[in-house]
Design a protein around this motif. Structure first.
Motif, PDB file in Angstrom:
ATOM      1  N   ILE A  85      10.517  82.897  24.507  1.00  0.00           N
ATOM      2  CA  ILE A  85      10.580  81.825  25.273  1.00  0.00           C
ATOM      3  C   ILE A  85      10.606  80.528  24.471  1.00  0.00           C
ATOM      4  O   ILE A  85      11.320  79.617  24.714  1.00  0.00           O
ATOM      5  CB  ILE A  85       9.592  81.902  26.392  1.00  0.00           C
ATOM      6  N   ASN A  88      13.547  79.892  22.391  1.00  0.00           N
ATOM      7  CA  ASN A  88      14.686  79.962  23.235  1.00  0.00           C
ATOM      8  C   ASN A  88      15.829  81.025  22.665  1.00  0.00           C
ATOM      9  O   ASN A  88      17.012  80.906  22.801  1.00  0.00           O
ATOM     10  CB  ASN A  88      15.468  78.649  23.311  1.00  0.00           C
ATOM     11  N   GLN A  91      16.525  86.940  25.917  1.00  0.00           N
ATOM     12  CA  GLN A  91      15.558  87.951  26.146  1.00  0.00           C
ATOM     13  C   GLN A  91      16.035  89.376  26.246  1.00  0.00           C
ATOM     14  O   GLN A  91      15.615  90.290  25.564  1.00  0.00           O
ATOM     15  CB  GLN A  91      14.655  87.545  27.359  1.00  0.00           C
TER      16      GLN A  91
END
Length: 298
Positions: A85, A88, A91
């Motif tokens: 997170i 960036n 995921q």
């Protein structure tokens, strides 16, 4: 001379105060390295110091340094997600690679599931459209290449991991001088990290059983003779430089035309022919002349 692709200009690395982050530990496995290297690269380009990143993700600086070098205990998904997170990073592909590395690190399925339950993914599971289109275009051909070096399960895993790694650094791939060449380098590195090596060179003699010429022979004596020749050829091929080896695998074992190999490798067809000529010259200097092969794969 063999074609050597131009090296894109290196991005300037932001200057950081404090001690420089050490290299990845030599004993880090291939699955762990698959997600750790892209994460490190993203951190190093971020301009953040370890202290700043530590404060943002609320994880001790010393532990963060260990994580980014692959030392210490294998990290739980919660901290990896917080880094995703903050930096960036996509995921979903990182999570899949993290799972595989957890298995490599002998973590139980229960440990993996508990870690995942505490930190669910917060972004969509779909890759960028251009990444998906590129995957659809080359995936089957990537499987043909990987099959030469790996068994079916390892082949599928290596190709899947290649596209996950590409997803993690897709912007870099698009910004490179040739996306196809960038992607091929990721595939080559991923396949080679899983291929057994002997004296520093890939050992892929098992591919002899899958060659078209061997499968076409029904006479047992002819098959044994061809197998012996194939084993000798593959042993000699393993001594080729990487770019020549890849061309020979695509041309002589997978049946690609020069133009098809060119499109897959992201190099000119003339470079494919040049690399093949140099490879054949070497191989014929150590074994008997090679049969001509003109593939139809485009």
């Amino acid at each position: 001379m063999p074609f050597d692709p131009p090296v894109p200009p290196a991005r300037p690395v932001p200057l950081r105060p404090g001690r420089k982050l050490g290299p990845i530990a030599a004993n880090v496995g291939s699955a762990h390295r698959a997600w750790l290297e892209p994460m490190r690269d993203t951190y190093l380009r971020s301009g953040l110091t370890l202290s700043e990143l530590s404060g943002r993700v609320r994880f001790a600086k010393s532990k963060l340094s260990e994580l980014l070098r692959g030392t210490g205990l294998y990290p739980r998904w919660e901290i990896i997600l917080s880094l995703c997170i903050e930096l960036n990073i996509p995921q979903w592909p990182l999570y899949r690679l993290w799972q595989q590395a957890a298995v490599e690190a002998h973590k139980s399925r229960e440990w993996i599931e508990r870690s995942s339950e505490k930190a669910p993914l917060t972004t969509p599971h779909t890759a960028p459209l251009d990444h998906s289109a590129f995957r659809e275009l080359v995936e089957n051909d990537y499987h043909l290449y990987a099959q030469v070096f790996l068994d079916d399960d390892q082949r599928d895993s290596a190709v899947s991991d290649t596209f996950d790694i590409l997803w993690l650094c897709w912007n870099d791939a698009l910004a490179s001088c040739d996306t196809r060449r960038f992607a091929w380098q990721v595939l080559h590195a991923t396949v080679m990290s899983r291929t057994p090596h002997l004296d520093g060179r890939p050992a892929f003699a098992t591919a002899a059983f899958d060659t078209v010429i061997l499968q076409s022979l029904t006479n047992t004596s002819a098959r044994l003779n061809q197998l012996e020749e194939s084993l000798e050829l593959f042993k000699a091929m393993s001594r080729l430089p990487d770019h020549q080896l890849d061309v020979m695998v695509l041309r002589r074992l997978c049946g690609f035309s020069p133009e098809g190999a060119s499109a897959l490798l992201g190099i000119p067809a003339a470079a494919v022919r040049s690399n093949e000529r140099h490879a054949v010259h070497f191989l014929e200097s150590v074994i008997c002349p090679l049969p001509e092969t003109e593939g139809n794969t485009s």
